[in-house]
Scaffold this motif. Structure first.
Motif, mmCIF file in Angstrom:
data_model
loop_
_atom_site.group_PDB
_atom_site.id
_atom_site.type_symbol
_atom_site.label_atom_id
_atom_site.label_comp_id
_atom_site.label_asym_id
_atom_site.label_seq_id
_atom_site.Cartn_x
_atom_site.Cartn_y
_atom_site.Cartn_z
ATOM 1 N N UNK A 197 76.626 126.899 33.617
ATOM 2 C CA UNK A 197 76.174 126.708 32.218
ATOM 3 C C UNK A 197 77.407 126.601 31.414
ATOM 4 N N UNK A 198 78.663 126.983 31.674
ATOM 5 C CA UNK A 198 79.790 127.011 30.986
ATOM 6 C C UNK A 198 80.930 126.630 31.940
ATOM 7 N N UNK A 199 81.930 125.976 31.306
ATOM 8 C CA UNK A 199 83.179 125.494 32.023
ATOM 9 C C UNK A 199 84.378 125.752 31.230
ATOM 10 N N UNK A 200 85.370 125.856 31.814
ATOM 11 C CA UNK A 200 86.713 126.027 31.530
ATOM 12 C C UNK A 200 87.250 124.524 31.390
ATOM 13 N N UNK A 201 88.559 124.584 30.587
ATOM 14 C CA UNK A 201 89.169 123.021 30.593
ATOM 15 C C UNK A 201 89.948 122.587 32.022
ATOM 16 N N UNK A 202 90.081 123.734 32.780
ATOM 17 C CA UNK A 202 90.815 123.347 33.960
ATOM 18 C C UNK A 202 92.299 123.611 33.984
ATOM 19 N N UNK A 203 92.790 124.071 34.984
ATOM 20 C CA UNK A 203 94.342 124.106 35.297
ATOM 21 C C UNK A 203 94.693 123.429 36.503
ATOM 22 N N UNK A 204 96.094 122.859 36.469
ATOM 23 C CA UNK A 204 96.374 121.957 37.615
ATOM 24 C C UNK A 204 96.998 122.799 38.562
ATOM 25 N N UNK A 205 96.891 122.794 39.869
ATOM 26 C CA UNK A 205 97.491 123.259 40.879
ATOM 27 C C UNK A 205 97.853 122.075 41.824
ATOM 28 N N UNK A 206 99.339 122.286 42.116
ATOM 29 C CA UNK A 206 99.945 121.165 42.865
ATOM 30 C C UNK A 206 100.644 121.871 43.759
ATOM 31 N N UNK A 207 100.248 121.375 45.255
ATOM 32 C CA UNK A 207 100.956 122.184 46.264
ATOM 33 C C UNK A 207 101.669 120.974 47.135
ATOM 34 N N UNK A 208 103.194 121.247 47.087
ATOM 35 C CA UNK A 208 104.129 120.232 47.705
ATOM 36 C C UNK A 208 104.078 120.502 49.090
ATOM 37 N N UNK A 209 104.435 119.439 49.864
ATOM 38 C CA UNK A 209 104.477 119.718 51.244
ATOM 39 C C UNK A 209 105.995 119.867 51.617
#
Length: 122
Positions: free
Chosen positions: A110-122
């Motif tokens: 029913x409810x959502x946050x705005x999101x947070x970026x996760x970036x994993x470098x190789x």
């Protein structure tokens, strides 16, 4: 209404760890289950993990079992996602979600946050 705010995303090398946090506010007494989803570029949003607000029962996407741990702190209205052994394929925007029912695990939030970026470098 329930408001959700994620934090804790960032850039990390493969094999590293991050802990995402989700702060819930508003009518949190109506929440039965909290979850984390993620969406990689060009892909659909995918269920990652969920936890019941009262009993703390958890469930995970198979590909993150053993690496990710969802937890909650009811007193603080917080939900966390501890992510270990991160892989480049974990790169995505991570969303916190809440629902008023425990029926159906991966949909109907029913409810959502705005999101947070996760970036994993190789």
């Amino acid at each position: 209404q329930v408001q959700l705010v994620e934090s804790g995303g960032g850039l990390v090398q493969a094999g590293g760890s991050l802990r995402l946090s989700c702060a819930a506010s508003g009518r949190t007494f109506s929440v039965a289950r909290m979850a984390w989803f993620r969406q990689a570029p060009g892909k659909e949003r995918t269920f990652i993990a969920a936890i019941t607000w009262s009993g703390g029962d958890t469930a995970y996407l198979n590909s993150v079992k053993g690496r990710f741990t969802i937890s909650r702190d009811n007193a603080k209205n917080m939900v966390y996602l501890q992510m270990n052994s991160l892989k480049p394929e974990d790169t995505a925007v991570y969303y916190c979600a809440a629902k008023r029912s425990t029926v159906v695990l991966t949909t109907g939030y029913d409810y959502w946050g705005q999101g947070t970026q996760v970036t994993v470098s190789s």
